[in-house]
Design an enzyme around this catalytic site. Structure first.
Site, PDB file in Angstrom:
ATOM      1  N   ASP A   1       2.785  13.959   2.656  1.00 44.85           N
ATOM      2  CA  ASP A   1       2.027  12.704   2.568  1.00 44.85           C
ATOM      3  C   ASP A   1       0.643  12.982   1.990  1.00 44.85           C
ATOM      4  O   ASP A   1      -0.138  13.718   2.579  1.00 44.85           O
ATOM      5  CB  ASP A   1       1.895  12.089   3.963  1.00 44.85           C
ATOM      6  CG  ASP A   1       1.353  10.672   3.948  1.00 44.85           C
ATOM      7  OD1 ASP A   1       0.509  10.361   3.079  1.00 44.85           O
ATOM      8  OD2 ASP A   1       1.753   9.878   4.814  1.00 44.85           O
TER       9      ASP A   1
ATOM     10  N   SER B   1       0.304   3.588   7.880  1.00 48.15           N
ATOM     11  CA  SER B   1      -0.969   3.971   7.293  1.00 48.15           C
ATOM     12  C   SER B   1      -2.134   3.472   8.160  1.00 48.15           C
ATOM     13  O   SER B   1      -2.203   3.809   9.345  1.00 48.15           O
ATOM     14  CB  SER B   1      -1.038   3.448   5.855  1.00 48.15           C
ATOM     15  OG  SER B   1      -2.051   4.091   5.139  1.00 48.15           O
TER      16      SER B   1
ATOM     17  N   HIS C   1       3.865   8.818   1.054  1.00 44.56           N
ATOM     18  CA  HIS C   1       2.992   8.230   2.073  1.00 44.56           C
ATOM     19  C   HIS C   1       3.814   7.294   2.945  1.00 44.56           C
ATOM     20  O   HIS C   1       4.237   6.220   2.505  1.00 44.56           O
ATOM     21  CB  HIS C   1       1.854   7.471   1.385  1.00 44.56           C
ATOM     22  CG  HIS C   1       0.912   6.812   2.344  1.00 44.56           C
ATOM     23  ND1 HIS C   1       0.477   7.421   3.490  1.00 44.56           N
ATOM     24  CD2 HIS C   1       0.307   5.590   2.314  1.00 44.56           C
ATOM     25  CE1 HIS C   1      -0.357   6.614   4.131  1.00 44.56           C
ATOM     26  NE2 HIS C   1      -0.465   5.496   3.432  1.00 44.56           N
TER      27      HIS C   1
END
Length: 520
Positions: free
Chosen positions: A460, A239, A488
């Site tokens: 995602d 991320s 995600h």
């Protein structure tokens, strides 16, 4: 009506990948924008150590010094419930001093909090993790998620850290304003609240605010690399950690070892572009959840459209009728956060069904717990620095300062896409931030580095698939791996193809073919 301020809601929309393995709710990850703060060096590094990684740590633990880190027992780990956690065997903590201001390397220092889990097999070096944010604690997350990376832990010392401005590493605090922001009435003066919040951050953490940007964090990574005794940095970023890794590769291309960036963030997107694309991503995840729920027998509706409407109507109803949970309330703003939290991972979709069904019957306990996990609220009512650090790093990493009028225009677009993420009447704290932002971390170019594996997931919601391709183009040395499933981040889904591909690269050095695709 209760409503969180827009910086916290949209910032949260990209929050950390930790917890997406299905064992707990995401700890909050706001894979955020860019840059270093004013007054710090933003030039491209020569790819060698900054020379500041000297001296012995004076951390909270004692132990044998290795390089510049004194490793010892972990004394202040926090578990997913916000309570003190006992470290597992082989887990060590330490601290590493780094310059507060890299333009003044002999000036004030701050300590980076570190955690290490020593390799269980033949050691190949260290593998450093950033699990997302900005604002997530790598120390607590690695302690909780170690089993998910046990395969890599046979060959590597697994290492993580609280980045500068986060928790133990001079974490940004802002008085008691975070609770007020998260539960503010919509008819309150949102702009005034944003200014009060920014002023409180300046009062509590004014010394570090100019220096918490991602470029400085990347320089810290190189100090850490040298302190660990590694010629090159082996790195796993998830991320926001993909942004940090990309910035590191830009500044230290020759120091790039084996790099994996999972859940890629495009640092060039504007506030408006990010809001719209993430609203689209969460809307798609919401639709996929509803379809899956019906296929398995859903308590929230007989068809996907009915499921979506049930949840949307429930959240909307919190505007006028919040649900009492003990001496607290599940408000509209907290309800929004609670709903998007389990959308981060397919493994947590059942939690959304169960929690919403219970809340409709008057029991909002699970939903409130989900919101608390997102915001970093602990069992004792205190907060980690997750949300305050997120704001500080995002505002430092970006020159954009959206006005109330601009925010309102963006909100109208978001409402049409995914109403649960709307932020009527809210404003942004960056407009009042006491430190000017900087766009240095938007500039990505890792020319000259070793291959960097970039993973994009087609399902995602927080870091949409197209961002992976854009980051590949910016890096110039990236290799794209596509995961066709939901969630995600791909590695923590447990997908066998993704894990095999990543492990083969990190452990054996087998670079995957560009365009490698893993089915769900």
């Amino acid at each position: 009506m209760k409503k969180p301020i827009v910086t916290l809601l949209l910032g949260a929309a990209v929050l950390t990948a930790c917890g997406t393995g299905g064992t707990s709710a995401p700890a909050g990850d706001s894979a955020k924008p860019t840059a270093t703060s004013t007054g710090t060096s933003t030039g491209t590094s020569t790819g060698t150590s900054t020379g500041t990684s000297t001296g012995t740590s004076t951390g909270t633990s004692t132990g044998t010094s290795t390089g510049t880190v004194a490793w010892g027992a972990c004394t202040d780990l926090v578990g997913p419930d916000g309570k003190p956690a006992t470290p597992a065997a082989g887990v060590e903590c330490g601290k590493l001093p780094v310059p507060l201001d890299y333009a003044k390397p002999d000036g004030d220092k701050i300590d980076l909090a570190l955690i290490r889990i020593k390799a269980t097999g033949e050691r190949a070096g260290s593998l450093v993790f950033n699990f997302g944010g900005p604002g997530g604690s790598g120390v607590d997350t690695l302690a909780m998620a170690a089993t998910a990376f046990a395969g890599l832990g046979k060959s590597y010392d697994l290492v993580s850290f609280d980045p500068r401005g986060v928790d133990r590493s001079s974490g940004v605090t802002c008085g008691d304003e975070i609770e007020e922001l998260l539960t503010a009435d919509l008819d309150a003066d949102q702009d005034a609240l944003a200014k009060e919040y920014a002023d409180a951050c300046a009062k509590d953490s004014g010394k570090v605010l100019p220096h918490v940007g991602t470029v400085n964090a990347a320089k810290d990574l190189d100090v850490l690399r040298a302190a660990l005794g590694d010629e090159q940095l082996n790195y796993f970023g998830l991320s926001y950690g993909t942004h940090l890794g990309a910035v590191y590769a830009t500044h230290f291309p020759k120091n790039v070892g084996r790099f994996v960036l999972d859940g890629a963030f495009d640092p060039t997107v504007t506030f408006e572009e990010r809001a719209v694309i993430q609203a689209t991503g969460f809307d798609q995840a919401f639709a996929a959840f509803a379809k899956d729920c019906v296929a398995k027998g859903c308590d929230l509706g007989a068809d996907p459209a009915a499921v979506e409407k049930t949840i949307e109507d429930f959240v909307d109803g919190l505007k006028t009728k919040p649900i009492k949970v003990g001496d607290r309330e599940l408000t509209y703003g907290l309800g929004q956060l609670a709903v998007i939290t389990p959308l981060y991972a397919q493994q947590t979709w059942p939690m959304l069904e169960q929690a919403t069904a219970a809340a409709i019957k008057g029991n909002g306990t699970i939903l409130l717990a989900l919101a608390d996990a997102y915001t970093g609220r602990r069992a004792d009512g205190t907060y980690s620095t997750m949300m305050t650090s997120l704001t500080a790093i995002n505002c430092a990493d970006n020159t954009e300062r959206p006005t109330a009028a601009h925010t309102a225009r963006v909100n109208e677009k978001v409402k049409k896409i995914f109403p649960i993420l709307s932020f009527d009447g809210a404003t942004g704290t960056c407009a009042h931030w006491p430190v000017p932002g900087d766009d240095a971390a938007k500039r990505i170019d890792a020319t000259g580095s070793a291959p960097i594996v970039v993973i994009g997931g087609k399902g995602d919601p927080a870091t949409p698939y197209q961002w992976a391709g854009k980051l590949i183009n910016q890096l110039r040395t990236g290799v794209l791996v596509t995961y066709e499933g939901e969630g995600h981040g791909a590695y923590l889904t447990g997908n066998g193809c993704v894990m095999k591909t990543v492990d083969a690269y990190l452990v054996e050095g087998k670079v995957p073919a560009n365009g490698t695709t893993c089915a769900a």
